[in-house]
Motif scaffolding. Structure first.
Motif, PDB file in Angstrom:
ATOM      1  N   HIS A 197      29.494  39.250  37.243  1.00 17.77           N
ATOM      2  CA  HIS A 197      30.457  40.156  37.862  1.00 17.77           C
ATOM      3  C   HIS A 197      30.168  40.126  39.356  1.00 17.77           C
ATOM      4  CE1 HIS A 197      33.420  43.340  38.007  1.00 17.77           C
ATOM      5  NE2 HIS A 197      32.632  43.993  38.845  1.00 17.77           N
ATOM      6  N   ASP A 252      31.979  41.116  42.019  1.00 16.27           N
ATOM      7  CA  ASP A 252      32.794  41.970  42.879  1.00 16.27           C
ATOM      8  C   ASP A 252      32.100  42.164  44.239  1.00 16.27           C
ATOM      9  OD1 ASP A 252      34.908  43.614  43.570  1.00 16.27           O
ATOM     10  OD2 ASP A 252      33.853  45.428  42.939  1.00 16.27           O
ATOM     11  N   GLY A 253      32.854  41.980  45.326  1.00 18.05           N
ATOM     12  CA  GLY A 253      32.283  42.107  46.659  1.00 18.05           C
ATOM     13  C   GLY A 253      31.708  40.813  47.200  1.00 18.05           C
ATOM     14  N   GLY A 261      35.108  38.230  38.047  1.00 20.52           N
ATOM     15  CA  GLY A 261      35.228  39.653  38.343  1.00 20.52           C
ATOM     16  C   GLY A 261      35.534  39.954  39.797  1.00 20.52           C
ATOM     17  N   THR A 262      36.031  38.956  40.541  1.00 16.99           N
ATOM     18  CA  THR A 262      36.435  39.170  41.930  1.00 16.99           C
ATOM     19  C   THR A 262      37.659  38.323  42.214  1.00 16.99           C
ATOM     20  OG1 THR A 262      35.771  39.041  44.259  1.00 16.99           O
ATOM     21  CG2 THR A 262      34.908  37.344  42.789  1.00 16.99           C
ATOM     22  N   SER A 263      38.521  38.794  43.127  1.00 16.32           N
ATOM     23  CA  SER A 263      39.682  37.999  43.528  1.00 16.32           C
ATOM     24  C   SER A 263      39.430  37.269  44.840  1.00 16.32           C
ATOM     25  CB  SER A 263      40.927  38.886  43.648  1.00 16.32           C
ATOM     26  OG  SER A 263      40.725  39.907  44.611  1.00 16.32           O
ATOM     27  N   ARG A 264      38.235  37.452  45.395  1.00 13.30           N
ATOM     28  CA  ARG A 264      37.859  36.693  46.600  1.00 13.30           C
ATOM     29  C   ARG A 264      37.390  35.313  46.149  1.00 13.30           C
ATOM     30  NH1 ARG A 264      33.465  39.759  49.806  1.00 13.30           N
ATOM     31  NH2 ARG A 264      33.718  37.894  51.125  1.00 13.30           N
TER      32      ARG A 264
END
Length: 266
Positions: free
Chosen positions: A84, A86-87, A107-110
């Motif tokens: 995950h 995220d960030g 778990g991230t769209s970056r």
């Protein structure tokens, strides 16, 4: 953590051929010190890496420690990543895995989806990429900085084109090796010593690639110029142009593109 530059980088699958090439490229040309590079692999052991590089078998530990995570596992192993991020910025070099799929897995769209090759270790890879809509300008700049360590890079106008380049990045070196093998075998069949034929073939293909890589005339322009000269090269080229070899190459590349697209399925 991140100071606005490349930051701390983790390579999941960093003990494979491509992962090692990326690690080498980052350490040699990216200004990344060993302490800012993490590698995860199933064994938690990676031989022949620079002293100070952090090795782990825990993908989550790597993600927690790093600013950028590079996904470098075989496509069939994608579902087992268990992360995950995220960030974090995630850069995937997994063949066939779409941006949407990488978002679900990480778990991230970056997310940046890229393609490169083991030639990255020598700074000779071409590494095209595309970004998820929500990736920031800073994300794109960082991905570019990372991929420039591998050689040449370019952002593509659409994700569909990345499957084309996936088919070029892997198969084309294989196609070149096939042609080199044909040349060497031809020389041997005409009585040339195999070692000498191999030595000559390697140097000839190195020279040809270097001439194209320097810029200037395109590959097609080189062919046209050599054909117009009407010498021994022209005689061979005209025979090849009259054959079906161009169509056969196109069919081989189509097969590779279709294989790349199938890899995106579960």
């Amino acid at each position: 953590m991140d100071d606005g530059g490349i930051g701390r980088i983790g390579i999941i699958g960093g003990n494979g051929m491509l992962g090692r090439a990326l690690a080498t490229a980052l350490l040699r040309r990216g200004g990344v010190v060993p302490g800012d590079l993490w590698i995860s692999c199933r064994s938690g052991v990676a031989d022949d890496v620079a002293q100070g590089v952090r090795i782990t078998a825990d993908n989550r530990e790597l993600v927690d420690a790093c600013d950028t995570v590079i996904l470098c596992v075989p496509p069939q192993a994608a579902r087992d990543l268990d992360i995950h991020a995220d960030g974090r910025l995630v850069v995937s070099v997994m063949a066939g895995q779409t941006l949407a799929r990488i978002v679900d897995l990480s778990g991230t769209s970056r997310v940046i989806r890229a393609m490169t090759s083991p030639a990255a270790a020598e700074g000779l890879a071409f590494s095209p990429w595309c970004a998820h809509d929500t990736a920031t300008r800073a994300d794109r700049h960082r991905a570019t900085a990372i991929l420039r360590c591998c050689g040449t890079t370019a952002e593509l106008p659409s994700e569909d084109q990345l499957d084309i380049f996936t088919a070029l990045t892997g198969p084309v070196p294989g196609f070149v090796a096939f042609f080199a093998a044909c040349v060497s075998e031809y020389a041997v069949s005409r009585g040339v010593d195999p070692k000498l034929a191999d030595l000559a073939t390697r140097q000839l293909f190195l020279g040809a690639g270097h001439m194209l890589a320097k810029g200037g005339p395109s590959a097609a322009d080189h062919v046209a110029g050599m054909t117009a000269y009407a010498g021994t090269t022209a005689a061979g080229l005209k025979r090849l142009q009259a054959s079906g070899i161009a169509a056969e190459l196109a069919e081989g590349l189509d097969a590779s593109v279709n294989a790349a697209r199938r890899l995106g399925g579960d």
